[in-house]
Design an enzyme around this catalytic site. Structure first.
Site, short mmCIF file in Angstrom:
data_model
loop_
_atom_site.label_atom_id
_atom_site.label_comp_id
_atom_site.label_asym_id
_atom_site.label_seq_id
_atom_site.Cartn_x
_atom_site.Cartn_y
_atom_site.Cartn_z
N THR A 48 0.64 -1.45 0.41
CA THR A 48 -0.06 -0.21 0.11
C THR A 48 0.87 1.29 0.31
O THR A 48 1.04 2.15 -0.62
CB THR A 48 -1.25 -0.40 1.00
OG1 THR A 48 -1.55 -1.16 1.35
CG2 THR A 48 -2.11 1.33 1.48
N CYS A 49 1.87 1.64 1.17
CA CYS A 49 3.04 2.17 0.86
C CYS A 49 3.40 2.83 -0.62
O CYS A 49 3.16 3.54 -1.13
CB CYS A 49 4.05 2.54 1.96
SG CYS A 49 3.19 1.74 3.50
#
Length: 159
Positions: A48-49
């Site tokens: 996600t990052c």
């Protein structure tokens, strides 16, 4: 207790890469006399990052700075080497990639989380904040594994 809107940031030292080596940078250096957007991720190169959170700030950097922001700081409980490589990999030249390698600043903010069950140790929760001269004017901490309130578009709207 976690930091709140209206609170002054705690004193801490983190690291950035400068001239090929990790260089200490204090919260005073990063925030005093400036309007700064700080966003934190649980870990560089995590899905996600890497795929959503950081790229949103890269794409929106000019629009964020056009709102009077002096700098955009991306922070993780990773070392400065990792943060520098990740920033280069993701074309984050307009962002300052900061490593809170020991998690001292994250702990002082009260925004740490234990993800040792995944082999990651203690990391930062996913959050973003707008900081005016060292004081938090907006704080957006994600619940669970989400990416909504701390994404670039949400912070841009809050500016």
């Amino acid at each position: 207790m976690a930091i709140q809107e209206g609170d002054k940031l705690p004193d801490a030292t983190m690291h950035i890469m400068q001239d090929g080596r990790p260089t200490p940078v204090s919260t005073e250096d990063l925030f005093a006399g400036k309007k700064v957007v700080l966003f934190a991720v649980p870990g560089a190169y995590t899905p996600t990052c890497s795929n959503d959170h950081l790229p949103g700030y890269v794409v929106n950097a000019d629009a964020i700075k056009a709102k009077g922001v002096d700098s955009i700081v991306c922070m993780a409980v990773n070392d400065a080497f990792v943060m520098d490589c990740w920033g280069k990999d993701k074309n984050a030249e307009e962002l300052l990639m900061v490593g809170d390698g020991n998690g001292d600043f994250t702990k002082a903010l009260g925004l740490e989380m234990d993800v040792s069950g995944f082999g990651l140790g203690n990391r930062s929760q996913r959050f973003a904040m707008i900081v005016d001269d060292g004081t938090v004017s907006k704080l957006a901490v994600e619940a669970g594994g989400g990416l909504d309130v701390s994404k670039a578009e949400s912070i841009l709207a809050a500016l």
